[in-house]
Write a protein that holds these residues in place. Sequence first.
Motif, PDB file in Angstrom:
ATOM      1  N   GLY A 178     -26.183  11.910   7.177  1.00 56.58           N
ATOM      2  CA  GLY A 178     -26.526  10.590   6.652  1.00 56.58           C
ATOM      3  C   GLY A 178     -27.665  10.694   5.656  1.00 56.58           C
ATOM      4  N   SER A 179     -28.511   9.651   5.572  1.00 50.61           N
ATOM      5  CA  SER A 179     -29.598   9.717   4.598  1.00 50.61           C
ATOM      6  C   SER A 179     -30.894  10.261   5.195  1.00 50.61           C
ATOM      7  CB  SER A 179     -29.844   8.324   3.997  1.00 50.61           C
ATOM      8  OG  SER A 179     -30.262   7.448   5.021  1.00 50.61           O
ATOM      9  N   ARG A 180     -30.977  10.299   6.532  1.00 47.30           N
ATOM     10  CA  ARG A 180     -32.256  10.721   7.153  1.00 47.30           C
ATOM     11  C   ARG A 180     -32.109  11.850   8.149  1.00 47.30           C
ATOM     12  NH1 ARG A 180     -34.666   5.905   9.999  1.00 47.30           N
ATOM     13  NH2 ARG A 180     -36.637   7.022   9.852  1.00 47.30           N
ATOM     14  N   GLY A 181     -30.949  12.501   8.153  1.00 42.19           N
ATOM     15  CA  GLY A 181     -30.740  13.583   9.103  1.00 42.19           C
ATOM     16  C   GLY A 181     -30.196  13.061  10.417  1.00 42.19           C
ATOM     17  N   PRO A 182     -29.887  13.977  11.347  1.00 44.71           N
ATOM     18  CA  PRO A 182     -29.264  13.589  12.608  1.00 44.71           C
ATOM     19  C   PRO A 182     -30.207  12.778  13.507  1.00 44.71           C
ATOM     20  CG  PRO A 182     -29.957  15.868  12.686  1.00 44.71           C
ATOM     21  CD  PRO A 182     -30.174  15.417  11.269  1.00 44.71           C
ATOM     22  N   THR A 183     -29.623  12.123  14.496  1.00 42.99           N
ATOM     23  CA  THR A 183     -30.397  11.504  15.559  1.00 42.99           C
ATOM     24  C   THR A 183     -30.394  12.490  16.723  1.00 42.99           C
ATOM     25  OG1 THR A 183     -29.400   9.407  14.892  1.00 42.99           O
ATOM     26  CG2 THR A 183     -30.643   9.408  16.940  1.00 42.99           C
ATOM     27  N   PHE A 184     -31.556  12.759  17.264  1.00 40.97           N
ATOM     28  CA  PHE A 184     -31.605  13.672  18.406  1.00 40.97           C
ATOM     29  C   PHE A 184     -32.527  13.061  19.441  1.00 40.97           C
ATOM     30  CE2 PHE A 184     -33.121  17.892  20.254  1.00 40.97           C
ATOM     31  CZ  PHE A 184     -31.945  18.108  20.969  1.00 40.97           C
ATOM     32  N   GLY A 185     -32.026  12.922  20.659  1.00 36.03           N
ATOM     33  CA  GLY A 185     -32.833  12.297  21.697  1.00 36.03           C
ATOM     34  C   GLY A 185     -32.496  12.857  23.071  1.00 36.03           C
ATOM     35  N   THR A 186     -33.384  12.621  24.008  1.00 36.99           N
ATOM     36  CA  THR A 186     -33.205  13.120  25.369  1.00 36.99           C
ATOM     37  C   THR A 186     -33.236  11.966  26.354  1.00 36.99           C
ATOM     38  OG1 THR A 186     -34.213  15.245  24.843  1.00 36.99           O
ATOM     39  CG2 THR A 186     -34.228  14.610  27.158  1.00 36.99           C
ATOM     40  N   LYS A 187     -32.261  11.991  27.264  1.00 36.18           N
ATOM     41  CA  LYS A 187     -32.281  11.053  28.380  1.00 36.18           C
ATOM     42  C   LYS A 187     -32.706  11.842  29.614  1.00 36.18           C
ATOM     43  CE  LYS A 187     -28.950   8.753  31.419  1.00 36.18           C
ATOM     44  NZ  LYS A 187     -27.509   8.474  31.604  1.00 36.18           N
ATOM     45  N   VAL A 188     -33.857  11.496  30.157  1.00 34.34           N
ATOM     46  CA  VAL A 188     -34.331  12.145  31.378  1.00 34.34           C
ATOM     47  C   VAL A 188     -33.874  11.288  32.549  1.00 34.34           C
ATOM     48  CG1 VAL A 188     -36.354  12.938  32.650  1.00 34.34           C
ATOM     49  CG2 VAL A 188     -36.347  13.033  30.142  1.00 34.34           C
ATOM     50  N   ALA A 189     -33.098  11.892  33.452  1.00 32.48           N
ATOM     51  CA  ALA A 189     -32.560  11.108  34.564  1.00 32.48           C
ATOM     52  C   ALA A 189     -32.823  11.796  35.893  1.00 32.48           C
ATOM     53  CB  ALA A 189     -31.047  10.908  34.398  1.00 32.48           C
ATOM     54  N   ASN A 190     -32.993  10.965  36.909  1.00 34.41           N
ATOM     55  CA  ASN A 190     -32.923  11.451  38.275  1.00 34.41           C
ATOM     56  C   ASN A 190     -31.891  10.601  38.994  1.00 34.41           C
ATOM     57  OD1 ASN A 190     -35.118  13.596  39.197  1.00 34.41           O
ATOM     58  ND2 ASN A 190     -35.973  12.351  37.550  1.00 34.41           N
ATOM     59  N   TYR A 191     -31.048  11.255  39.757  1.00 31.33           N
ATOM     60  CA  TYR A 191     -30.063  10.555  40.573  1.00 31.33           C
ATOM     61  C   TYR A 191     -30.538  10.681  42.012  1.00 31.33           C
ATOM     62  CZ  TYR A 191     -27.451  10.661  36.272  1.00 31.33           C
ATOM     63  OH  TYR A 191     -27.083  10.484  34.958  1.00 31.33           O
ATOM     64  N   PRO A 192     -31.244   9.643  42.490  1.00 37.57           N
ATOM     65  CA  PRO A 192     -31.883   9.745  43.809  1.00 37.57           C
ATOM     66  C   PRO A 192     -30.843   9.859  44.925  1.00 37.57           C
ATOM     67  CG  PRO A 192     -32.815   7.941  42.532  1.00 37.57           C
ATOM     68  CD  PRO A 192     -31.589   8.390  41.817  1.00 37.57           C
ATOM     69  N   GLN A 193     -31.287  10.424  46.004  1.00 39.79           N
ATOM     70  CA  GLN A 193     -30.470  10.454  47.223  1.00 39.79           C
ATOM     71  C   GLN A 193     -29.909   9.054  47.473  1.00 39.79           C
ATOM     72  OE1 GLN A 193     -32.124  12.968  50.149  1.00 39.79           O
ATOM     73  NE2 GLN A 193     -31.557  11.646  51.857  1.00 39.79           N
ATOM     74  N   CYS A 194     -28.623   8.998  47.861  1.00 36.82           N
ATOM     75  CA  CYS A 194     -27.934   7.708  47.906  1.00 36.82           C
ATOM     76  C   CYS A 194     -27.180   7.555  49.230  1.00 36.82           C
ATOM     77  CB  CYS A 194     -26.953   7.643  46.736  1.00 36.82           C
ATOM     78  SG  CYS A 194     -25.995   6.126  46.661  1.00 36.82           S
ATOM     79  N   PRO A 195     -27.348   6.419  49.924  1.00 39.00           N
ATOM     80  CA  PRO A 195     -26.669   6.249  51.216  1.00 39.00           C
ATOM     81  C   PRO A 195     -25.163   6.001  51.078  1.00 39.00           C
ATOM     82  CG  PRO A 195     -27.921   4.266  50.659  1.00 39.00           C
ATOM     83  CD  PRO A 195     -28.222   5.279  49.604  1.00 39.00           C
ATOM     84  N   ASN A 196     -24.712   5.522  49.921  1.00 41.16           N
ATOM     85  CA  ASN A 196     -23.301   5.114  49.761  1.00 41.16           C
ATOM     86  C   ASN A 196     -22.675   5.618  48.465  1.00 41.16           C
ATOM     87  OD1 ASN A 196     -22.593   3.475  52.019  1.00 41.16           O
ATOM     88  ND2 ASN A 196     -24.068   1.951  51.251  1.00 41.16           N
TER      89      ASN A 196
END
Length: 306
Positions: free
Chosen positions: A149-167
């Motif tokens: 594009g005109s400004r270069g790529p988009t680069f990003g990070t999604k930091v996630a935790n998937y907590p212990q889950c009862p169901n």
Amino acid sequence: MMNFPIISLERLNGVERKDTMAKIKDACENWGFFELVNHGIPHDLMDTLERLTKEHYRKCMEQRFKELVSSKGLDAVQTEVKDMDWESTFHVRHLPESNISELPDLSDEYRKVMKEFSLRLEKLAEELLDLLCENLGLEKGYLKKAFYGSRGPTFGTKVANYPQCPNPELVKGLRAHTDAGGIILLFQDDKVSGLQLLKDDEWIDVPPMRHSIVVNLGDQLEVITNGKYKSVEHRVIAQTNGTRMSIASFYNPGSDAVIYPAPELLEKETEEKTNVYPKFVFEEYMKIYAALKFQAKEPRFEALKA
Ligand code: OGA
Ligand code: NI
């Protein structure tokens, strides 16, 4: 059933190069996913990032997640939840310009380590794009240019935790979807599993492996390759016995990049295969994706043909 593809990038040098390129090609054509080892990202950097991410979760995120869960009654549901995910996340943008200094609650060390990791990943993503070009018969740099594009790529990070889950059978860690963008590099927990991809109508685990980087292809690469490579559906199943960390980095087109099937790949196609994918500005795709993320991708492509 063949095994989930694990590819050592060290073997890109020397006599085993051809074999490694063939493995990458097979993974792109038949899985949309592969797991990289010997990718050159220092293991001690990954260890530090993992430690800081888990500390940050416990210190700044965990309590908030618990409160959200109880306010929504998510821990006591009786029927399947279809409009929420069992995940705790925050997002960092690296390109076109970093926003990490504006994010609250991060220690200086965490910011510094995240920045260094993202620079390494950005290089790795661009290296991988060129390997894809080589396998596709496109000139070196084609994909990077297509994303520019005109400004270069988009680069990003999604930091996630998937907590212990009862169901976990009633509420997904992350509901099934394909990724909208280009190429995705994932540093996932080496012990707690949960990521699955859909292959031949079956959910297959992406195995946790210490110090590996999981790679998958997004919708934009499907368009540019005219469907030679497909974005593959995946989801996260939360676990009853542990919290899973995942650090997913998205190397995507710039918002004004114009995306369309590579003309060189269309030349060899029959006519009916040349009209499957539209041409569009990436941010228009993202507007549609925001509303339709957890639905099939075909209507997204169709909506852009009009
Ligand atoms: C995503 C995704 C998988 C994971 O954020 O798009 O698929 O393991 N994440 O976190
Ligand atoms: Ni995804």
